[in-house]
Design a protein around this motif. Sequence first.
Motif, PDB file in Angstrom:
ATOM      1  N   ASN A  57      33.051  46.705 -27.199  1.00 57.02           N
ATOM      2  CA  ASN A  57      34.136  46.819 -28.176  1.00 57.02           C
ATOM      3  C   ASN A  57      33.728  46.342 -29.566  1.00 57.02           C
ATOM      4  OD1 ASN A  57      36.002  47.808 -26.243  1.00 57.02           O
ATOM      5  ND2 ASN A  57      36.430  45.722 -25.555  1.00 57.02           N
ATOM      6  N   ASP A  58      32.512  45.802 -29.681  1.00 59.08           N
ATOM      7  CA  ASP A  58      32.052  45.246 -30.955  1.00 59.08           C
ATOM      8  C   ASP A  58      30.970  46.078 -31.617  1.00 59.08           C
ATOM      9  OD1 ASP A  58      33.702  42.882 -30.635  1.00 59.08           O
ATOM     10  OD2 ASP A  58      32.270  42.261 -29.096  1.00 59.08           O
ATOM     11  N   VAL A  59      30.383  47.013 -30.889  1.00 55.73           N
ATOM     12  CA  VAL A  59      29.351  47.892 -31.437  1.00 55.73           C
ATOM     13  C   VAL A  59      29.457  49.234 -30.710  1.00 55.73           C
ATOM     14  CG1 VAL A  59      27.629  47.016 -29.804  1.00 55.73           C
ATOM     15  CG2 VAL A  59      26.873  48.110 -31.921  1.00 55.73           C
ATOM     16  N   LYS A  60      29.166  50.314 -31.418  1.00 52.67           N
ATOM     17  CA  LYS A  60      29.261  51.639 -30.808  1.00 52.67           C
ATOM     18  C   LYS A  60      27.944  51.989 -30.114  1.00 52.67           C
ATOM     19  CE  LYS A  60      32.577  53.395 -34.181  1.00 52.67           C
ATOM     20  NZ  LYS A  60      32.820  54.366 -35.280  1.00 52.67           N
ATOM     21  N   PHE A  61      28.070  52.453 -28.879  1.00 52.45           N
ATOM     22  CA  PHE A  61      26.903  52.894 -28.120  1.00 52.45           C
ATOM     23  C   PHE A  61      26.798  54.418 -28.201  1.00 52.45           C
ATOM     24  CE2 PHE A  61      27.464  48.709 -26.363  1.00 52.45           C
ATOM     25  CZ  PHE A  61      26.168  48.289 -26.071  1.00 52.45           C
ATOM     26  N   VAL A  62      25.619  54.911 -28.512  1.00 49.05           N
ATOM     27  CA  VAL A  62      25.401  56.351 -28.571  1.00 49.05           C
ATOM     28  C   VAL A  62      25.532  56.948 -27.175  1.00 49.05           C
ATOM     29  CG1 VAL A  62      23.723  58.171 -29.113  1.00 49.05           C
ATOM     30  CG2 VAL A  62      23.935  56.161 -30.611  1.00 49.05           C
ATOM     31  N   ASN A  63      24.937  56.290 -26.182  1.00 51.96           N
ATOM     32  CA  ASN A  63      25.089  56.716 -24.786  1.00 51.96           C
ATOM     33  C   ASN A  63      25.876  55.621 -24.048  1.00 51.96           C
ATOM     34  OD1 ASN A  63      22.878  55.069 -25.268  1.00 51.96           O
ATOM     35  ND2 ASN A  63      21.499  56.126 -23.910  1.00 51.96           N
ATOM     36  N   SER A  64      26.873  56.022 -23.311  1.00 54.98           N
ATOM     37  CA  SER A  64      27.806  55.041 -22.749  1.00 54.98           C
ATOM     38  C   SER A  64      27.184  54.226 -21.622  1.00 54.98           C
ATOM     39  CB  SER A  64      29.076  55.731 -22.240  1.00 54.98           C
ATOM     40  OG  SER A  64      28.888  56.283 -20.969  1.00 54.98           O
ATOM     41  N   ILE A  65      27.538  52.939 -21.588  1.00 53.85           N
ATOM     42  CA  ILE A  65      27.068  52.039 -20.533  1.00 53.85           C
ATOM     43  C   ILE A  65      27.533  52.541 -19.169  1.00 53.85           C
ATOM     44  CG2 ILE A  65      27.157  49.681 -19.648  1.00 53.85           C
ATOM     45  CD1 ILE A  65      25.687  49.827 -22.229  1.00 53.85           C
ATOM     46  N   GLU A  66      28.781  52.989 -19.102  1.00 53.10           N
ATOM     47  CA  GLU A  66      29.339  53.444 -17.826  1.00 53.10           C
ATOM     48  C   GLU A  66      28.546  54.625 -17.265  1.00 53.10           C
ATOM     49  OE1 GLU A  66      31.033  52.843 -20.554  1.00 53.10           O
ATOM     50  OE2 GLU A  66      32.578  51.347 -20.078  1.00 53.10           O
ATOM     51  N   SER A  67      28.172  55.562 -18.130  1.00 56.09           N
ATOM     52  CA  SER A  67      27.405  56.720 -17.663  1.00 56.09           C
ATOM     53  C   SER A  67      26.029  56.301 -17.164  1.00 56.09           C
ATOM     54  CB  SER A  67      27.253  57.742 -18.795  1.00 56.09           C
ATOM     55  OG  SER A  67      28.502  58.295 -19.128  1.00 56.09           O
ATOM     56  N   LEU A  68      25.397  55.377 -17.887  1.00 60.93           N
ATOM     57  CA  LEU A  68      24.072  54.919 -17.479  1.00 60.93           C
ATOM     58  C   LEU A  68      24.115  54.182 -16.149  1.00 60.93           C
ATOM     59  CD1 LEU A  68      22.704  53.652 -20.906  1.00 60.93           C
ATOM     60  CD2 LEU A  68      22.078  55.750 -19.712  1.00 60.93           C
ATOM     61  N   MET A  69      25.199  53.439 -15.930  1.00 59.83           N
ATOM     62  CA  MET A  69      25.314  52.664 -14.693  1.00 59.83           C
ATOM     63  C   MET A  69      25.702  53.512 -13.500  1.00 59.83           C
ATOM     64  SD  MET A  69      27.026  49.018 -15.808  1.00 59.83           S
ATOM     65  CE  MET A  69      27.104  48.480 -14.103  1.00 59.83           C
ATOM     66  N   PHE A  70      26.641  54.445 -13.709  1.00 57.43           N
ATOM     67  CA  PHE A  70      27.234  55.132 -12.556  1.00 57.43           C
ATOM     68  C   PHE A  70      26.800  56.587 -12.392  1.00 57.43           C
ATOM     69  CE2 PHE A  70      30.490  51.876 -13.759  1.00 57.43           C
ATOM     70  CZ  PHE A  70      30.277  51.065 -12.672  1.00 57.43           C
ATOM     71  N   MET A  71      26.166  57.178 -13.422  1.00 50.35           N
ATOM     72  CA  MET A  71      25.826  58.592 -13.333  1.00 50.35           C
ATOM     73  C   MET A  71      24.339  58.855 -13.510  1.00 50.35           C
ATOM     74  SD  MET A  71      29.073  60.197 -15.425  1.00 50.35           S
ATOM     75  CE  MET A  71      28.828  61.852 -14.779  1.00 50.35           C
ATOM     76  N   ASN A  72      23.550  57.808 -13.665  1.00 52.57           N
ATOM     77  CA  ASN A  72      22.121  57.974 -13.906  1.00 52.57           C
ATOM     78  C   ASN A  72      21.341  57.918 -12.595  1.00 52.57           C
ATOM     79  OD1 ASN A  72      19.768  58.187 -15.519  1.00 52.57           O
ATOM     80  ND2 ASN A  72      19.433  56.004 -15.256  1.00 52.57           N
ATOM     81  N   ASN A  73      21.612  58.876 -11.725  1.00 54.84           N
ATOM     82  CA  ASN A  73      20.898  58.923 -10.445  1.00 54.84           C
ATOM     83  C   ASN A  73      20.900  60.343  -9.915  1.00 54.84           C
ATOM     84  OD1 ASN A  73      23.367  59.313  -8.766  1.00 54.84           O
ATOM     85  ND2 ASN A  73      23.864  57.299  -9.581  1.00 54.84           N
TER      86      ASN A  73
END
Length: 202
Positions: A104-120
């Motif tokens: 909530n304090d910095v914008k991520f170009v690629n979302s943390i949620e996608s990297l954690m749950f969809m990167n497989n």
Amino acid sequence: MKKIGILINKIKSFQLLNSMIIANSLKKSGFQVSFCFTESITLTEGDVFALSNVVLNEINEGDELDIESFELTKLTSFDYLWILSFGKKGSFLDYMQILWSIRNDVKFVNSIESLMFMNNKHLLGNYPNIFKHPKTYVSSNFEYLFNVFSSQENKKWILKPTADSLGRDVYILKPNDSNVRGLLQSMTNNKYYIMQEYINEI
């Protein structure tokens, strides 16, 4: 000028890869670009830091990265963060969870949620109506995968890890191969593996 931090693994010199190409393109677009080392991510009294360094000039293939010039920098001082490398494999979840705390304090170009749950790789098997793919089984249970293999005679299968790359630990399982049982036992020892129908045309 907008500031962007590109999270990478430690390297000695640049190759013609995303980190170099993206950094040069962003600089040409007017961004202040910094490289940050993923494996240096640190949580200190509620703030998240990483070793970083501003890119001053265009990067060329073979240029060395001056690691000694990197300094601990508060990651929320950037306008954007772009995760290009995941750091040490055993600490991936720690890195992602620490970075998620500043979403909530910095914008991520690629979302943390996608990297954690969809990167497989086994994500494809969860959505057969969206992603067309060969018949796929995912398990850490040797007996389950071996029973699937044994019950479908004359079929070849690909056995591969769920998240590795560069062809590491990828095997072709052939009918009547006496090594299949031992290979499945070894690979699925407390680890998930994908067994996917072999397609000759691919």
